[in-house]
Design a protein around this motif. Structure first.
Motif, short mmCIF file in Angstrom:
data_model
loop_
_atom_site.label_atom_id
_atom_site.label_comp_id
_atom_site.label_asym_id
_atom_site.label_seq_id
_atom_site.Cartn_x
_atom_site.Cartn_y
_atom_site.Cartn_z
N PHE A 24 -117.58 17.70 -42.00
CA PHE A 24 -118.28 18.23 -40.79
C PHE A 24 -117.52 19.16 -40.09
O PHE A 24 -118.03 20.44 -39.62
CB PHE A 24 -118.37 17.01 -39.65
N SER A 27 -118.38 22.35 -41.85
CA SER A 27 -119.71 22.88 -41.65
C SER A 27 -119.80 23.47 -40.36
O SER A 27 -120.32 24.60 -39.94
CB SER A 27 -120.66 21.65 -41.72
N GLY A 28 -119.26 22.77 -39.43
CA GLY A 28 -119.30 23.29 -38.00
C GLY A 28 -118.59 24.70 -37.69
O GLY A 28 -119.17 25.60 -37.10
N LEU A 65 -125.11 23.52 -32.60
CA LEU A 65 -125.24 22.80 -33.95
C LEU A 65 -123.53 22.67 -34.21
O LEU A 65 -123.16 21.66 -34.69
CB LEU A 65 -126.21 23.35 -34.85
N SER A 66 -123.00 24.06 -34.30
CA SER A 66 -121.75 24.04 -34.84
C SER A 66 -120.89 23.30 -33.76
O SER A 66 -119.99 22.53 -34.21
CB SER A 66 -121.28 25.52 -34.52
N GLU A 69 -121.16 19.65 -34.61
CA GLU A 69 -120.67 19.29 -36.05
C GLU A 69 -119.01 19.10 -35.79
O GLU A 69 -118.48 18.27 -36.29
CB GLU A 69 -120.86 20.30 -37.02
N PHE A 93 -126.56 12.06 -36.49
CA PHE A 93 -126.69 13.23 -37.03
C PHE A 93 -127.34 13.29 -38.41
O PHE A 93 -128.44 14.06 -38.90
CB PHE A 93 -125.30 14.02 -37.11
N SER A 94 -127.05 12.44 -39.40
CA SER A 94 -127.48 12.23 -40.70
C SER A 94 -129.00 11.87 -40.42
O SER A 94 -129.62 12.46 -41.45
CB SER A 94 -126.69 11.28 -41.50
N THR A 97 -130.84 14.97 -40.01
CA THR A 97 -131.04 15.85 -41.24
C THR A 97 -131.88 15.14 -42.40
O THR A 97 -132.66 15.94 -42.97
CB THR A 97 -129.51 16.24 -42.04
N ASP A 125 -127.51 13.95 -47.80
CA ASP A 125 -126.89 13.38 -46.54
C ASP A 125 -127.17 11.83 -46.48
O ASP A 125 -126.67 11.38 -45.41
CB ASP A 125 -127.63 13.99 -45.38
#
Length: 145
Positions: A24, A27-28, A65-66, A69, A93-94, A97, A125
């Motif tokens: 995470f 990704s963020g 979103l960033s 995460e 969160f998952s 997605t 995910d």
């Protein structure tokens, strides 16, 4: 005895929290400086499934979103955050997605939940959902004791 149980629980959670937390965080942070084209692409993809996101402009969406995460990464990587809290964040969160995966045309094979080649990045995910649910269940179980 209760302290020993707490340490065992923390030791069991450590691999889950470190691996998913690092995932995470990466990704963020990778979305932090997203250019306009990337932001627009991510925003359109998400808004196609979740129309309420159309109210946000693309850059704001990617910033949120960033930040989300990175916040989930912090919840996972900081041992003071209870498992139930971290698990709830990861699960929510998952689930979002996986909603993209289930609702976006072309992500699944016709009449199946199995992914197409394009759907694999979202279908994977499901393991994050499992980890989130495991942390949530363990945190709730410990709270009841």
């Amino acid at each position: 005895m209760a302290v020993r149980r707490g340490w065992r629980s923390a030791a069991r959670q450590l691999p889950l929290r470190l691996t998913v937390g690092a995932f995470f965080l990466n990704s963020g942070l990778s979305k932090r400086g997203a250019d306009d084209a990337t932001a627009e692409q991510l925003h359109q993809f998400a808004a196609g499934t979740y129309p309420f996101l159309n109210k946000l402009d693309a850059q704001r969406f990617v910033r949120l979103l960033s930040a989300g995460e990175v916040a989930i990464a912090a919840a996972l990587l900081l041992p003071v955050v209870p498992a139930a809290v971290a698990g709830t964040a990861v699960t929510a969160f998952s689930a979002g997605t996986l909603g993209l995966y289930l609702r976006t045309p072309g992500m699944r094979r016709e009449g199946s939940v199995l992914p197409t080649e394009q759907g694999i990045p979202l279908a994977k995910d499901v393991w994050i959902l499992g980890i989130g649910l495991s942390l949530l269940a363990e945190g709730l179980r410990r709270r009841r004791r």
